[in-house]
Design a protein around this motif. Structure first.
Motif, PDB file in Angstrom:
ATOM      1  N   THR A 117       0.445  -1.601   0.032  1.00  0.00           N
ATOM      2  CA  THR A 117       0.025   0.214  -0.185  1.00  0.00           C
ATOM      3  C   THR A 117       0.840   1.446   0.122  1.00  0.00           C
ATOM      4  OG1 THR A 117      -2.079  -0.726   1.199  1.00  0.00           O
ATOM      5  CG2 THR A 117      -1.951   1.180   1.727  1.00  0.00           C
ATOM      6  N   VAL A 118       1.683   1.390   1.041  1.00  0.00           N
ATOM      7  CA  VAL A 118       3.025   2.637   1.123  1.00  0.00           C
ATOM      8  C   VAL A 118       3.657   2.612  -0.759  1.00  0.00           C
ATOM      9  CG1 VAL A 118       4.770   3.405   1.884  1.00  0.00           C
ATOM     10  CG2 VAL A 118       3.326   2.464   3.438  1.00  0.00           C
ATOM     11  N   MET A 155      -8.661   9.318  -0.531  1.00  0.00           N
ATOM     12  CA  MET A 155      -8.306   9.664   0.244  1.00  0.00           C
ATOM     13  C   MET A 155      -6.892  10.021  -0.287  1.00  0.00           C
ATOM     14  SD  MET A 155      -7.850   6.436   3.138  1.00  0.00           S
ATOM     15  CE  MET A 155      -6.633   7.689   3.985  1.00  0.00           C
ATOM     16  N   ASN A 156      -6.589  11.009  -0.202  1.00  0.00           N
ATOM     17  CA  ASN A 156      -4.897  12.033  -1.045  1.00  0.00           C
ATOM     18  C   ASN A 156      -4.380  10.875  -0.160  1.00  0.00           C
ATOM     19  OD1 ASN A 156      -4.852  13.585   1.740  1.00  0.00           O
ATOM     20  ND2 ASN A 156      -5.735  14.918   0.790  1.00  0.00           N
ATOM     21  N   PRO A 157      -2.500  11.415  -0.556  1.00  0.00           N
ATOM     22  CA  PRO A 157      -1.534  10.299   0.097  1.00  0.00           C
ATOM     23  C   PRO A 157      -1.195  10.913   1.649  1.00  0.00           C
ATOM     24  CG  PRO A 157      -1.000  10.778  -2.160  1.00  0.00           C
ATOM     25  CD  PRO A 157      -2.292  11.905  -1.753  1.00  0.00           C
ATOM     26  N   LYS A 158      -1.038  12.064   2.341  1.00  0.00           N
ATOM     27  CA  LYS A 158      -1.168  12.777   3.176  1.00  0.00           C
ATOM     28  C   LYS A 158      -2.076  12.172   4.270  1.00  0.00           C
ATOM     29  CE  LYS A 158      -0.888  17.240   5.670  1.00  0.00           C
ATOM     30  NZ  LYS A 158      -0.923  18.557   5.433  1.00  0.00           N
ATOM     31  N   GLU A 159      -3.238  12.507   3.760  1.00  0.00           N
ATOM     32  CA  GLU A 159      -4.142  11.049   4.850  1.00  0.00           C
ATOM     33  C   GLU A 159      -3.882   9.590   5.485  1.00  0.00           C
ATOM     34  OE1 GLU A 159      -8.680  13.631   3.773  1.00  0.00           O
ATOM     35  OE2 GLU A 159      -7.724  12.373   2.448  1.00  0.00           O
ATOM     36  N   ILE A 160      -3.261   9.493   4.225  1.00  0.00           N
ATOM     37  CA  ILE A 160      -2.955   8.209   4.415  1.00  0.00           C
ATOM     38  C   ILE A 160      -1.425   7.896   5.473  1.00  0.00           C
ATOM     39  CG2 ILE A 160      -2.340   5.945   3.100  1.00  0.00           C
ATOM     40  CD1 ILE A 160      -3.819   6.535   0.965  1.00  0.00           C
ATOM     41  N   ALA A 161      -0.613   9.082   4.919  1.00  0.00           N
ATOM     42  CA  ALA A 161       0.486   8.776   5.447  1.00  0.00           C
ATOM     43  C   ALA A 161      -0.010   8.942   6.836  1.00  0.00           C
ATOM     44  CB  ALA A 161       1.609   9.991   4.980  1.00  0.00           C
ATOM     45  N   VAL A 162      -0.684   9.948   6.920  1.00  0.00           N
ATOM     46  CA  VAL A 162      -1.316  10.577   8.537  1.00  0.00           C
ATOM     47  C   VAL A 162      -2.005   9.651   9.860  1.00  0.00           C
ATOM     48  CG1 VAL A 162      -2.702  11.862   9.949  1.00  0.00           C
ATOM     49  CG2 VAL A 162      -1.758  13.244   8.265  1.00  0.00           C
ATOM     50  N   GLU A 163      -3.200   8.361   8.450  1.00  0.00           N
ATOM     51  CA  GLU A 163      -3.417   7.169   9.286  1.00  0.00           C
ATOM     52  C   GLU A 163      -1.875   6.753   9.913  1.00  0.00           C
ATOM     53  OE1 GLU A 163      -6.381   3.954   8.709  1.00  0.00           O
ATOM     54  OE2 GLU A 163      -6.881   6.029   7.832  1.00  0.00           O
ATOM     55  N   ILE A 164      -1.550   5.846   9.185  1.00  0.00           N
ATOM     56  CA  ILE A 164      -0.159   5.222   9.561  1.00  0.00           C
ATOM     57  C   ILE A 164       0.563   5.788  10.231  1.00  0.00           C
ATOM     58  CG2 ILE A 164       1.441   4.274   9.126  1.00  0.00           C
ATOM     59  CD1 ILE A 164       0.221   4.521   5.895  1.00  0.00           C
ATOM     60  N   ARG A 165       1.523   6.949  10.343  1.00  0.00           N
ATOM     61  CA  ARG A 165       2.051   7.318  11.047  1.00  0.00           C
ATOM     62  C   ARG A 165       0.667   8.124  12.940  1.00  0.00           C
ATOM     63  NH1 ARG A 165       2.728  12.078   9.381  1.00  0.00           N
ATOM     64  NH2 ARG A 165       0.839  13.851  10.453  1.00  0.00           N
ATOM     65  N   ASN A 166       0.225   7.973  12.562  1.00  0.00           N
ATOM     66  CA  ASN A 166      -0.513   8.204  13.589  1.00  0.00           C
ATOM     67  C   ASN A 166      -0.758   7.226  14.549  1.00  0.00           C
ATOM     68  OD1 ASN A 166      -0.650  11.339  13.951  1.00  0.00           O
ATOM     69  ND2 ASN A 166      -3.063  10.955  12.855  1.00  0.00           N
ATOM     70  N   GLU A 226      -8.147  -1.647  19.090  1.00  0.00           N
ATOM     71  CA  GLU A 226      -8.868  -1.273  20.296  1.00  0.00           C
ATOM     72  C   GLU A 226      -9.654   0.320  18.962  1.00  0.00           C
ATOM     73  OE1 GLU A 226      -6.763  -0.527  22.759  1.00  0.00           O
ATOM     74  OE2 GLU A 226      -6.196  -2.277  23.547  1.00  0.00           O
ATOM     75  N   GLN A 227      -8.513   0.650  17.792  1.00  0.00           N
ATOM     76  CA  GLN A 227      -9.265   2.175  17.345  1.00  0.00           C
ATOM     77  C   GLN A 227      -9.678   2.087  16.278  1.00  0.00           C
ATOM     78  OE1 GLN A 227      -5.065   3.341  16.749  1.00  0.00           O
ATOM     79  NE2 GLN A 227      -4.632   4.858  18.856  1.00  0.00           N
ATOM     80  N   GLN A 228     -10.222   1.186  15.546  1.00  0.00           N
ATOM     81  CA  GLN A 228     -10.544   1.296  14.060  1.00  0.00           C
ATOM     82  C   GLN A 228     -10.445   2.067  13.400  1.00  0.00           C
ATOM     83  OE1 GLN A 228     -13.160  -1.511  13.842  1.00  0.00           O
ATOM     84  NE2 GLN A 228     -11.387  -2.757  15.307  1.00  0.00           N
ATOM     85  N   THR A 229      -9.251   2.979  12.954  1.00  0.00           N
ATOM     86  CA  THR A 229      -8.895   3.148  11.798  1.00  0.00           C
ATOM     87  C   THR A 229      -9.385   2.583  10.803  1.00  0.00           C
ATOM     88  OG1 THR A 229      -7.243   2.667  12.356  1.00  0.00           O
ATOM     89  CG2 THR A 229      -7.799   4.815  13.265  1.00  0.00           C
ATOM     90  N   PRO A 230     -10.223   3.312   9.547  1.00  0.00           N
ATOM     91  CA  PRO A 230     -10.524   2.515   8.303  1.00  0.00           C
ATOM     92  C   PRO A 230      -9.807   2.465   8.105  1.00  0.00           C
ATOM     93  CG  PRO A 230     -10.879   4.906   7.894  1.00  0.00           C
ATOM     94  CD  PRO A 230     -10.471   4.785   9.373  1.00  0.00           C
ATOM     95  N   LEU A 231      -8.293   2.718   6.967  1.00  0.00           N
ATOM     96  CA  LEU A 231      -7.282   1.868   6.630  1.00  0.00           C
ATOM     97  C   LEU A 231      -6.603   0.991   6.991  1.00  0.00           C
ATOM     98  CD1 LEU A 231      -5.717   2.152   3.960  1.00  0.00           C
ATOM     99  CD2 LEU A 231      -4.055   2.976   4.560  1.00  0.00           C
ATOM    100  N   LEU A 232      -6.473   1.298   8.564  1.00  0.00           N
ATOM    101  CA  LEU A 232      -4.943   0.003   9.045  1.00  0.00           C
ATOM    102  C   LEU A 232      -6.610  -1.347   9.328  1.00  0.00           C
ATOM    103  CD1 LEU A 232      -3.154   2.500  11.130  1.00  0.00           C
ATOM    104  CD2 LEU A 232      -3.076   1.084   9.356  1.00  0.00           C
ATOM    105  N   VAL A 233      -7.361  -0.741   9.582  1.00  0.00           N
ATOM    106  CA  VAL A 233      -8.478  -2.116  10.144  1.00  0.00           C
ATOM    107  C   VAL A 233      -8.448  -3.081   8.512  1.00  0.00           C
ATOM    108  CG1 VAL A 233     -11.034  -2.651  10.484  1.00  0.00           C
ATOM    109  CG2 VAL A 233      -9.724  -0.632  12.279  1.00  0.00           C
ATOM    110  N   ALA A 234      -8.720  -1.805   7.673  1.00  0.00           N
ATOM    111  CA  ALA A 234      -8.858  -3.235   6.172  1.00  0.00           C
ATOM    112  C   ALA A 234      -7.568  -3.613   6.236  1.00  0.00           C
ATOM    113  CB  ALA A 234      -9.354  -1.867   4.894  1.00  0.00           C
TER     114      ALA A 234
END
Length: 363
Positions: A117-118, A155-166, A226-234
């Motif tokens: 994905t990255v 999702m734009n690349p920045k949003e994806i990067a932010v979800e992974i980083r957070n 626990e957090q259920q963020t969309p990309l990471l959960v998928a």
């Protein structure tokens, strides 16, 4: 925790009752009846299947280092126990944050999806639609392709990067560790580091880096659940074991619940009775409602419990001498239930995000 410390931790829990290869089979996640029983008997769930590709050479090198350092000793019969120095070292170890019993090597599938994905986001954002994927696994490619058509779409690349980083930062792991983890990822004009390259850069051994990498994935996956963020959960779909039973034992369990006896199941499945017995022991370990009294008298169950406590052992060869009238299968079933019926499930508490796990096991 280093690979040597992981091995010392395992040996401390086996406490002189097993040979060195018990630890090797455990870390590789061998699905044999003996390894599954050891996992339950001695509270080894965090380490089960943590390194499916572990080479015997790397294991033996670590084992010999522990012997040479005087932390462990072999008995005449080949069983391994801690020296006094080993007990002191084991007592000082940090809590384990591995969760091998839950992931059983499937964390590698999560990382493969993440890495692809990255890489894909990196190339597409640079206008490059032609590149060599970091994973050649068709199933991984199919999942990532579907993600880009659903979850990632819009999702734009920045949003994806932010979800992974957070997501990574919320685990509470230190920056240096996260940097080593991220160095394994590839992108446009940047290849992920090999274990050898990362070892030279960090000063850590390749085996220690692999242990850290697996533990990092386990910690992160626990947080994702626990957090259920969309990309990471998928990306993490299907990486947790749906059933504590192995596939073959699950089929045996289904037939037993349907009313079949052991001999009938063995005939139906064309399996040896010893294999069916292994399945029943595995079922007894994992099913709180397992009808143990159908296989052993209550008096025998209590006697074995008392004798195991008196002798301070769960070695079948020792207990068999005390109970010649019981079969090895009956003894294995009784031992499989001991921890459960005593109210201890043998699992470490994996801890909360940003906090170390706690363990109630003596080490």
């Amino acid at each position: 925790m280093s690979f040597d410390d992981i091995l010392l931790n395992i040996i401390s829990r086996l406490d002189g009752e097993r040979y060195k290869h018990a630890a090797f089979h455990l870390m590789k996640g061998k699905r044999s009846g003996q390894t599954l029983q050891d996992t339950e008997y001695y509270g080894l769930h965090p380490f089960f299947g943590m390194l499916p590709s572990l080479h015997a050479k790397d294991f033996d090198l670590a084992y010999r280092r522990l012997l040479a350092s005087g932390l462990i000793t072999e008995k005449e019969d080949g069983t391994v126990f801690l020296s006094e120095a080993g007990k002191m070292r084991a007592a000082a170890l940090e809590p384990v944050r591995l969760n091998g019993w839950v992931y059983r090597g499937m964390e590698q599938l999560f990382f493969a999806r993440l890495a692809l994905t990255v890489q894909t986001v990196s190339h597409l954002s640079a206008g490059d639609r032609t590149f060599m994927p970091v994973s050649a696994d068709p199933s991984v490619q199919r999942v990532v392709r579907n993600l880009f058509a659903t979850v990632v779409r819009g999702m734009n690349p920045k949003e994806i990067a932010v979800e992974i980083r957070n997501g990574l930062e919320s685990t509470g792991m230190e920056d240096a560790r996260l940097s080593r983890f991220l160095a394994r990822l590839s992108g446009k004009g940047m290849s992920g580091m090999t274990w050898h390259q990362l070892s030279e850069l960090s000063g850590l051994s390749e085996m220690d880096l692999k242990v850290e990498y697996v533990e990092t994935l386990h910690i992160w996956l626990d947080v994702i659940s626990e957090q259920q963020t969309p990309l990471l959960v998928a990306l993490s779909q299907g990486v947790r074991a749906e059933s504590p039973l192995t596939g073959s034992a699950k089929k045996t369990d289904e037939l037993y619940r349907a009313g079949m006896g052991m001999e009938e199941i063995a005939e139906r499945r064309n399996l040896k009775m010893s294999t069916i017995e292994d399945h029943f022991v595995e079922i007894a370990i994992n099913d709180p409602a397992f009808p143990l009294r159908k296989f052993a008298a209550q008096e025998d169950i209590e006697d074995v419990r008392s004798e195991a406590a008196r002798l301070g052992t769960r070695k079948l060869s020792v207990l068999k001498k005390s109970f010649p009238g019981l079969s090895y299968f009956q003894l294995r079933l009784i031992l499989a239930r001991l921890g459960k019926e005593d109210g201890s499930d043998g699992h470490d508490n994996p801890g909360k995000p940003g906090q170390p796990a706690e363990t109630g096991h003596r080490i």
